[in-house]
Design a protein around this motif. Structure first.
Motif, PDB file in Angstrom:
ATOM      1  N   LEU A  44       0.834  -1.210   0.000  1.00  0.00           N
ATOM      2  CA  LEU A  44       0.000   0.000   0.000  1.00  0.00           C
ATOM      3  C   LEU A  44       0.866   1.257   0.000  1.00  0.00           C
ATOM      4  CD1 LEU A  44      -2.870   1.142   0.088  1.00  0.00           C
ATOM      5  CD2 LEU A  44      -2.751   1.035   2.598  1.00  0.00           C
ATOM      6  N   ALA A  45       1.949   1.236   0.804  1.00  0.00           N
ATOM      7  CA  ALA A  45       2.841   2.411   0.863  1.00  0.00           C
ATOM      8  C   ALA A  45       3.452   2.660  -0.521  1.00  0.00           C
ATOM      9  CB  ALA A  45       3.925   2.184   1.915  1.00  0.00           C
ATOM     10  N   THR A  46       3.869   1.594  -1.201  1.00  0.00           N
ATOM     11  CA  THR A  46       4.435   1.743  -2.556  1.00  0.00           C
ATOM     12  C   THR A  46       3.396   2.335  -3.502  1.00  0.00           C
ATOM     13  OG1 THR A  46       5.791  -0.210  -2.170  1.00  0.00           O
ATOM     14  CG2 THR A  46       5.519   0.467  -4.459  1.00  0.00           C
ATOM     15  N   LEU A  50       3.473   5.820  -5.584  1.00  0.00           N
ATOM     16  CA  LEU A  50       3.351   5.898  -7.045  1.00  0.00           C
ATOM     17  C   LEU A  50       2.249   6.889  -7.434  1.00  0.00           C
ATOM     18  CD1 LEU A  50       3.733   2.125  -8.068  1.00  0.00           C
ATOM     19  CD2 LEU A  50       5.370   3.977  -8.456  1.00  0.00           C
ATOM     20  N   CYS A  51       1.146   6.886  -6.690  1.00  0.00           N
ATOM     21  CA  CYS A  51       0.043   7.821  -6.991  1.00  0.00           C
ATOM     22  C   CYS A  51       0.466   9.257  -6.705  1.00  0.00           C
ATOM     23  CB  CYS A  51      -1.194   7.487  -6.166  1.00  0.00           C
ATOM     24  SG  CYS A  51      -1.978   5.969  -6.682  1.00  0.00           S
ATOM     25  N   ARG A  52       1.183   9.437  -5.608  1.00  0.00           N
ATOM     26  CA  ARG A  52       1.594  10.780  -5.212  1.00  0.00           C
ATOM     27  C   ARG A  52       2.569  11.367  -6.233  1.00  0.00           C
ATOM     28  NH1 ARG A  52       3.494   9.420  -0.420  1.00  0.00           N
ATOM     29  NH2 ARG A  52       5.680   9.544  -0.993  1.00  0.00           N
ATOM     30  N   GLU A  53       3.489  10.519  -6.715  1.00  0.00           N
ATOM     31  CA  GLU A  53       4.525  10.998  -7.638  1.00  0.00           C
ATOM     32  C   GLU A  53       4.090  10.929  -9.091  1.00  0.00           C
ATOM     33  OE1 GLU A  53       7.835   8.530  -6.679  1.00  0.00           O
ATOM     34  OE2 GLU A  53       8.193   9.517  -4.748  1.00  0.00           O
ATOM     35  N   GLY A  54       2.982  10.240  -9.364  1.00  0.00           N
ATOM     36  CA  GLY A  54       2.570  10.009 -10.744  1.00  0.00           C
ATOM     37  C   GLY A  54       1.891  11.221 -11.356  1.00  0.00           C
ATOM     38  N   SER A  55       1.624  11.119 -12.660  1.00  0.00           N
ATOM     39  CA  SER A  55       0.854  12.200 -13.280  1.00  0.00           C
ATOM     40  C   SER A  55      -0.484  11.657 -13.781  1.00  0.00           C
ATOM     41  CB  SER A  55       1.653  12.873 -14.394  1.00  0.00           C
ATOM     42  OG  SER A  55       2.440  11.941 -15.053  1.00  0.00           O
ATOM     43  N   PHE A  56      -1.418  12.566 -13.888  1.00  0.00           N
ATOM     44  CA  PHE A  56      -2.799  12.212 -14.228  1.00  0.00           C
ATOM     45  C   PHE A  56      -3.268  13.080 -15.383  1.00  0.00           C
ATOM     46  CE2 PHE A  56      -2.237  10.396 -10.120  1.00  0.00           C
ATOM     47  CZ  PHE A  56      -3.129   9.335 -10.035  1.00  0.00           C
ATOM     48  N   GLU A  70      -4.508   7.990 -14.272  1.00  0.00           N
ATOM     49  CA  GLU A  70      -3.046   7.922 -14.140  1.00  0.00           C
ATOM     50  C   GLU A  70      -2.419   7.704 -15.519  1.00  0.00           C
ATOM     51  OE1 GLU A  70      -1.432   4.345 -12.435  1.00  0.00           O
ATOM     52  OE2 GLU A  70       0.233   5.394 -11.513  1.00  0.00           O
ATOM     53  N   LYS A  71      -1.479   8.559 -15.887  1.00  0.00           N
ATOM     54  CA  LYS A  71      -0.840   8.472 -17.204  1.00  0.00           C
ATOM     55  C   LYS A  71       0.585   9.030 -17.133  1.00  0.00           C
ATOM     56  CE  LYS A  71      -1.770   9.539 -21.993  1.00  0.00           C
ATOM     57  NZ  LYS A  71      -2.526  10.304 -22.927  1.00  0.00           N
ATOM     58  N   PRO A  72       1.614   8.260 -17.348  1.00  0.00           N
ATOM     59  CA  PRO A  72       1.593   6.829 -17.661  1.00  0.00           C
ATOM     60  C   PRO A  72       1.172   5.999 -16.441  1.00  0.00           C
ATOM     61  CG  PRO A  72       3.848   7.570 -17.277  1.00  0.00           C
ATOM     62  CD  PRO A  72       2.988   8.802 -17.250  1.00  0.00           C
ATOM     63  N   GLN A  73       0.647   4.804 -16.707  1.00  0.00           N
ATOM     64  CA  GLN A  73       0.147   3.965 -15.625  1.00  0.00           C
ATOM     65  C   GLN A  73       1.282   3.254 -14.901  1.00  0.00           C
ATOM     66  OE1 GLN A  73      -3.311   1.593 -16.187  1.00  0.00           O
ATOM     67  NE2 GLN A  73      -3.771   2.607 -18.125  1.00  0.00           N
ATOM     68  N   ARG A  74       1.328   3.472 -13.597  1.00  0.00           N
ATOM     69  CA  ARG A  74       2.347   2.804 -12.774  1.00  0.00           C
ATOM     70  C   ARG A  74       1.672   2.017 -11.655  1.00  0.00           C
ATOM     71  NH1 ARG A  74       5.716   7.637 -13.647  1.00  0.00           N
ATOM     72  NH2 ARG A  74       7.117   7.058 -15.354  1.00  0.00           N
ATOM     73  N   ALA A  75       0.883   2.724 -10.834  1.00  0.00           N
ATOM     74  CA  ALA A  75       0.200   2.025  -9.736  1.00  0.00           C
ATOM     75  C   ALA A  75      -0.824   1.031 -10.300  1.00  0.00           C
ATOM     76  CB  ALA A  75      -0.481   3.035  -8.821  1.00  0.00           C
ATOM     77  N   GLY A  76      -1.531   1.428 -11.351  1.00  0.00           N
ATOM     78  CA  GLY A  76      -2.614   0.603 -11.917  1.00  0.00           C
ATOM     79  C   GLY A  76      -2.165  -0.805 -12.279  1.00  0.00           C
ATOM     80  N   PRO A  77      -1.153  -0.957 -13.149  1.00  0.00           N
ATOM     81  CA  PRO A  77      -0.718  -2.293 -13.553  1.00  0.00           C
ATOM     82  C   PRO A  77      -0.166  -3.117 -12.387  1.00  0.00           C
ATOM     83  CG  PRO A  77       0.173  -0.618 -15.028  1.00  0.00           C
ATOM     84  CD  PRO A  77      -0.471   0.116 -13.909  1.00  0.00           C
ATOM     85  N   THR A  78       0.459  -2.440 -11.410  1.00  0.00           N
ATOM     86  CA  THR A  78       0.991  -3.164 -10.237  1.00  0.00           C
ATOM     87  C   THR A  78      -0.165  -3.823  -9.480  1.00  0.00           C
ATOM     88  OG1 THR A  78       2.646  -1.421 -10.085  1.00  0.00           O
ATOM     89  CG2 THR A  78       2.475  -2.891  -8.197  1.00  0.00           C
ATOM     90  N   ILE A  79      -1.271  -3.075  -9.330  1.00  0.00           N
ATOM     91  CA  ILE A  79      -2.431  -3.624  -8.609  1.00  0.00           C
ATOM     92  C   ILE A  79      -3.072  -4.749  -9.422  1.00  0.00           C
ATOM     93  CG2 ILE A  79      -4.705  -3.076  -7.660  1.00  0.00           C
ATOM     94  CD1 ILE A  79      -3.678  -0.222  -7.192  1.00  0.00           C
ATOM     95  N   ILE A 136     -10.356   0.130  -5.230  1.00  0.00           N
ATOM     96  CA  ILE A 136      -9.489   0.136  -4.043  1.00  0.00           C
ATOM     97  C   ILE A 136      -9.136   1.576  -3.724  1.00  0.00           C
ATOM     98  CG2 ILE A 136      -7.289  -0.637  -3.066  1.00  0.00           C
ATOM     99  CD1 ILE A 136      -7.422  -3.022  -5.008  1.00  0.00           C
ATOM    100  N   ASN A 137      -9.368   1.958  -2.488  1.00  0.00           N
ATOM    101  CA  ASN A 137      -9.120   3.350  -2.117  1.00  0.00           C
ATOM    102  C   ASN A 137      -7.633   3.640  -1.966  1.00  0.00           C
ATOM    103  OD1 ASN A 137      -9.702   5.972  -1.382  1.00  0.00           O
ATOM    104  ND2 ASN A 137      -9.815   5.464   0.803  1.00  0.00           N
ATOM    105  N   LEU A 138      -7.162   4.675  -2.655  1.00  0.00           N
ATOM    106  CA  LEU A 138      -5.755   5.102  -2.566  1.00  0.00           C
ATOM    107  C   LEU A 138      -5.686   6.588  -2.216  1.00  0.00           C
ATOM    108  CD1 LEU A 138      -4.598   3.260  -5.814  1.00  0.00           C
ATOM    109  CD2 LEU A 138      -4.102   2.548  -3.473  1.00  0.00           C
ATOM    110  N   SER A 139      -6.777   7.137  -1.683  1.00  0.00           N
ATOM    111  CA  SER A 139      -6.831   8.568  -1.378  1.00  0.00           C
ATOM    112  C   SER A 139      -5.977   8.864  -0.157  1.00  0.00           C
ATOM    113  CB  SER A 139      -8.272   9.003  -1.092  1.00  0.00           C
ATOM    114  OG  SER A 139      -9.139   8.552  -2.099  1.00  0.00           O
TER     115      SER A 139
END
Ligand SMILES: O=C(O)CCC(=O)C(=O)O
Ligand SMILES: [Fe+2]
Length: 204
Positions: A44-46, A50-56, A70-79, A136-139
């Motif tokens: 979850l921390a990872t 990824l969401c915090r540092e990612g772009s949307f 999310e674009k590019p997708q990082r957290a999405g494919p990991t989940i 899944i909540n990532l807020s």
């Protein structure tokens, strides 16, 4: 919906914490289950990082609303990868009776308190392979509004409503022609950041 801990998805394994029989009744009543702490703390921390540092990027969903993806997708494919483990798929098939299921696909989306982001009633069946949905909540920050609702199309009867509060809570809900769901606008705080994905029907 009240969330209880029923499974925990980690970076390397998924642990099942409740027998399918104890949860099946809730799913058949609400067509949804809420799973607390569904992602182990390390993973979850990872994901939150990824969401915090990612772009949307802005995403207009035709006729339904707007949000950011999310674009590019990082957290999405990991989940998506972590949700694919056979023991969890098997558990979900037993809880929901919606099997056989296969591959899951999803991405991270974000809704802001901007009087614009929301999703009107829809059934997700623009892709007919979809059989179950998962969010899944990532807020990171709490938010007001942004309520998820699920209802029967014919009668309008509300079957489930869920405010994604704790990071790592998962909501699994039915995708079928007799029901539809929506996400109300976020009114303050946030953004509301969630993974949204689907388990597909297994090809015969
Ligand atoms: O954000 C949510 O809770 C649900 C999202 C949704 O319905 C969708 O992506 O189709
Ligand atoms: Fe949806």
């Amino acid at each position: 919906m009240k969330a209880s801990p029923v499974f925990a998805v980690g970076a390397y394994r998924t642990t099942l914490l409740a027998t399918p029989e104890t949860i099946a009744g809730e799913f058949s009543k609400h067509r949804a289950i809420a799973c607390a702490n569904a992602i182990e703390p390390g993973l979850l921390a990872t994901l939150m990082r990824l969401c915090r540092e990612g772009s949307f990027a802005s995403d207009e969903v035709e006729g339904l609303g707007h949000r950011e993806v999310e674009k590019p997708q990082r957290a999405g494919p990991t989940i998506s990868l972590a949700l694919k483990r056979a023991n969890l798929i098997d558990w979900i098939e037993h809880v929901t009776g919606c099997g056989p299921l296969e591959a899951i696909e999803g991405r991270v989306v974000r809704a802001r308190a901007n009087n614009h982001d929301q999703l009107l009633w829809h059934d997700d069946l623009d892709d007919v392979r979809r059989r179950l949905a998962v969010t899944i909540n990532l807020s990171k920050q709490n938010y007001e509004g942004g309520l998820f609702e699920l209802r029967e199309k014919r009668t309008g009867k509300l079957l489930a409503s869920h405010h994604h509060l704790e990071p790592g809570t998962a909501l699994i809900f039915d995708v079928a022609y007799d029901i539809e769901h929506r996400v109300l606008p976020v009114t303050s705080g946030g953004p509301r950041c969630v993974y949204t994905g689907w388990f597909f029907k297994a090809a015969k």
